[in-house]
Design a protein around this motif. Structure first.
Motif, short mmCIF file in Angstrom:
data_model
loop_
_atom_site.label_atom_id
_atom_site.label_comp_id
_atom_site.label_asym_id
_atom_site.label_seq_id
_atom_site.Cartn_x
_atom_site.Cartn_y
_atom_site.Cartn_z
N GLY A 146 0.84 -1.20 0.00
CA GLY A 146 0.00 0.00 0.00
C GLY A 146 0.88 1.25 0.00
N LEU A 147 1.97 1.18 0.75
CA LEU A 147 2.90 2.32 0.82
C LEU A 147 3.52 2.59 -0.55
CD1 LEU A 147 4.80 1.42 4.10
CD2 LEU A 147 3.14 3.24 3.81
N ARG A 148 3.71 1.51 -1.30
CA ARG A 148 4.32 1.68 -2.64
C ARG A 148 3.43 2.54 -3.53
NH1 ARG A 148 6.10 -4.38 -4.40
NH2 ARG A 148 8.07 -4.49 -3.29
N LEU A 149 2.12 2.52 -3.26
CA LEU A 149 1.21 3.32 -4.08
C LEU A 149 1.16 4.77 -3.63
CD1 LEU A 149 -1.86 0.91 -4.41
CD2 LEU A 149 -0.15 1.42 -6.13
N HIS A 150 1.69 5.02 -2.44
CA HIS A 150 1.60 6.38 -1.87
C HIS A 150 2.68 7.25 -2.48
CE1 HIS A 150 1.12 9.63 0.82
NE2 HIS A 150 2.16 9.35 1.58
N ILE A 151 2.27 8.37 -3.09
CA ILE A 151 3.28 9.20 -3.73
C ILE A 151 3.80 10.31 -2.81
CG2 ILE A 151 2.81 8.75 -6.19
CD1 ILE A 151 0.91 11.10 -6.15
N GLY A 152 3.22 10.40 -1.62
CA GLY A 152 3.75 11.34 -0.63
C GLY A 152 4.85 10.70 0.18
N LYS A 153 5.22 11.35 1.28
CA LYS A 153 6.31 10.86 2.14
C LYS A 153 5.84 9.77 3.10
CE LYS A 153 10.55 12.59 2.39
NZ LYS A 153 11.64 11.63 2.18
N ARG A 154 6.75 8.89 3.47
CA ARG A 154 6.46 7.91 4.52
C ARG A 154 7.68 7.78 5.43
NH1 ARG A 154 6.79 4.08 -0.21
NH2 ARG A 154 6.02 6.01 -1.03
N TYR A 155 7.41 7.56 6.70
CA TYR A 155 8.50 7.36 7.66
C TYR A 155 8.25 6.06 8.41
CZ TYR A 155 9.48 12.34 6.92
OH TYR A 155 9.77 13.55 6.36
N VAL A 156 9.30 5.27 8.55
CA VAL A 156 9.16 3.99 9.23
C VAL A 156 9.68 4.13 10.67
CG1 VAL A 156 11.40 3.16 8.35
CG2 VAL A 156 9.67 1.51 9.10
N TYR A 157 8.99 3.52 11.63
CA TYR A 157 9.53 3.49 12.99
C TYR A 157 9.91 2.07 13.38
CZ TYR A 157 4.78 2.16 14.65
OH TYR A 157 3.58 1.53 14.87
N THR A 158 10.91 1.96 14.25
CA THR A 158 11.39 0.66 14.72
C THR A 158 10.21 -0.09 15.34
OG1 THR A 158 13.43 1.80 15.25
CG2 THR A 158 13.21 -0.44 16.11
N HIS A 159 10.15 -1.38 15.04
CA HIS A 159 9.00 -2.20 15.47
C HIS A 159 8.63 -1.98 16.94
CE1 HIS A 159 6.31 -5.47 16.12
NE2 HIS A 159 7.15 -6.13 16.87
N ASN A 160 7.41 -1.52 17.12
CA ASN A 160 6.82 -1.36 18.47
C ASN A 160 7.62 -0.44 19.39
OD1 ASN A 160 4.32 -2.45 18.76
ND2 ASN A 160 5.01 -4.48 19.37
N ASN A 161 8.47 0.40 18.80
CA ASN A 161 9.32 1.28 19.61
C ASN A 161 8.69 2.68 19.64
OD1 ASN A 161 11.32 3.20 20.32
ND2 ASN A 161 12.91 1.69 19.89
N MET A 162 8.14 3.04 20.78
CA MET A 162 7.38 4.28 20.88
C MET A 162 8.25 5.53 20.79
SD MET A 162 4.24 3.37 20.86
CE MET A 162 4.76 2.08 19.76
N GLU A 163 9.51 5.38 21.20
CA GLU A 163 10.44 6.51 21.08
C GLU A 163 10.68 6.81 19.61
OE1 GLU A 163 14.70 6.74 22.70
OE2 GLU A 163 13.44 5.97 24.35
N SER A 164 10.91 5.73 18.87
CA SER A 164 11.15 5.86 17.43
C SER A 164 9.89 6.40 16.74
CB SER A 164 11.54 4.48 16.88
OG SER A 164 11.54 4.48 15.49
N LEU A 165 8.71 5.92 17.17
CA LEU A 165 7.46 6.41 16.58
C LEU A 165 7.33 7.91 16.82
CD1 LEU A 165 4.62 6.32 15.35
CD2 LEU A 165 3.76 5.44 17.52
#
Ligand SMILES: Cc1ncc(COP(=O)(O)O)c(C=O)c1O
Length: 415
Positions: free
Chosen positions: A145-164
């Motif tokens: 689904g993200l591949r279809l998104h032409i805007g920006k995306r940011y990934v956070y470390t799995h289940n890591n709330m600080e990273s989120l």
């Protein structure tokens, strides 16, 4: 220049490169007979732990009867066309209403499949001004689904709330300049590790950041929460999930999926989800069959209780026997061992041929190099005897693995 087909040989991928040895055995195996813990593989009965038939509904007599009667009355073709054009029925709308009441969301939209549903929902919900923030271990349907998104995306470390939070700060800054919004995506239950998404903590972040939350609860619906309404119910934060997704492919033992949300969102999706507008509506037996399954989830809580009895016996038994089952808090039960891919294949072969235990094997790149993950899916149909037998078989193969018995130079051909 190269011929397109010739290039495919070089791009077979981590599983495809072993297709010649593995096809029909590790990949594309055929399990035969009624769906149950004991099914035939190559003519021999195996104790199976790889079906997501959590509540045992796949072969429940009432489900089989409802499916068969609906097929006899309507056939598999009805209704013809997409929902929007000519494929809508009272049954489709009834199922949406009953699902909405069950998950306590105002409205639901039915989807033909979970994978394309998530992909298409992401595509519809965001435009190039919007920013997506998503968990690093998200399922392929989210990633695609993200591949279809032409805007920006940011990934956070799995289940890591600080990273989120870090990514939310970046996303907010960007959205303020583009005039877009922020969509956070996580899973309810991560299907490989069995960990739960930290939905409650993510919802709490709404006090600080402005975003909407999409939760893919494929493995949580039917298995988690007091009523089985999913991981949001289990974490007591269902109302904080703005877009709740689940599939019929697991606890519901069917085909199809749904999204629950506010009426305005469902109306928008009804008129803008390309996977629904440009594809044929779910066949009637799937819809009537799903109504029956939902009725059983609502009225027979003993199915979920039985599932959890098996889950606890399996997970406690494995832990007591010294196995590493990671951090699961859900029915998904990974067993983590150390070894190479050839060792993993020989161990699985031994389990399957000599102990008649059939389970899925997961290796690099899904898990880190050197890790072998055997993934067990307990169901309400398994017995405590099945659990005992399986743990014992696992002890035997682990001892052999640790003493180097499975060390071979190359993957043997099992196909
Ligand atoms: C987390 C997750 N999302 C979505 C899907 C896709 O669902 P479906 O099989 O209905 O396409 C799956 C199933 O594999 C899943 O595990």
């Amino acid at each position: 220049m190269k011929d397109l087909f010739e290039k495919l040989n070089e791009r077979m991928g981590p599983l495809g490169m072993h297709a010649d040895e593995a096809h029909g055995y590790f990949t594309f195996p055929k399990l035969e007979g009624p769906i149950a813990p004991r099914m035939k593989f190559r003519g021999v009965e195996k104790l199976t732990w790889s079906l997501n038939n959590y509540l045992g509904l796949a072969s429940h007599p009432e489900v089989m009867k409802a499916d068969a009667e609906a097929a006899a009355e309507f056939g598999m073709a009805y209704p013809m066309g997409a929902r929007m054009m000519s494929g809508n029925t009272n049954y489709h709308e009834q199922l949406e209403a009953e699902l909405a009441a069950f998950i306590q969301k105002p409205k639901v939209i039915l989807l033909n499949y979970g994978y394309q549903g998530v992909l298409s929902a992401i595509d519809a919900l965001v435009d190039r001004h919007d920013v997506i923030v998503y968990d690093a271990e998200s399922h392929a349907c989210i990633i695609d689904g993200l591949r279809l998104h032409i805007g920006k995306r940011y990934v956070y470390t799995h289940n890591n709330m600080e990273s989120l939070e870090k990514q939310l700060v970046r996303a907010t800054k960007l959205a303020e300049t583009t005039g877009g919004g922020v969509l956070v995506i996580t899973e309810g239950v991560f299907g490989m590790s069995g960990s739960q998404g930290k939905i409650k903590e993510i919802v709490d972040l709404k006090a600080k950041y402005n975003f909407r939350l999409l939760v893919d609860d494929a493995h949580g619906f039917g298995t988690m929460g007091t009523t089985g309404a999913g991981t949001g119910e289990a974490q007591n934060c269902m109302e904080g999930i703005d877009i709740y997704f689940s599939t019929f492919a697991k606890s519901m033992a069917g085909i199809g999926a749904f999204i629950g949300s506010e009426p305005q969102v469902i109306k928008f999706l009804n008129y803008n989800m390309r996977s629904q507008i440009y594809a044929k509506s779910l066949p009637m037996p799937m819809v009537i069959g799903a109504l029956k399954r939902l009725e059983l989830i609502r009225t027979q809580p003993q199915l979920k209780d039985q599932l959890w009895k098996v889950v606890h016996a399996l997970q406690n038994g494995l832990r007591e026997a010294g196995f590493d089952i990671g951090i699961t808090t859900t029915p998904v039960t990974p067993v983590l061992l150390n070894g190479s891919i050839p060792e993993a294949t020989h161990l699985t072969h031994d389990l399957r041929e000599n102990h008649h235990v059939f389970c899925s094997i997961v290796v690099y790149p899904v898990v880190p190099k050197g890790v072998i993950m055997l993934r067990l899916i307990p169901t309400a149909m398994h017995t405590l005897e099945d659990v005992k037998y399986t743990i014992n078989a696992f002890k035997i193969v682990k001892n052999k693995l640790d003493s180097g018995d499975y060390r071979q130079e190359k993957i043997a051909a099992f196909a």
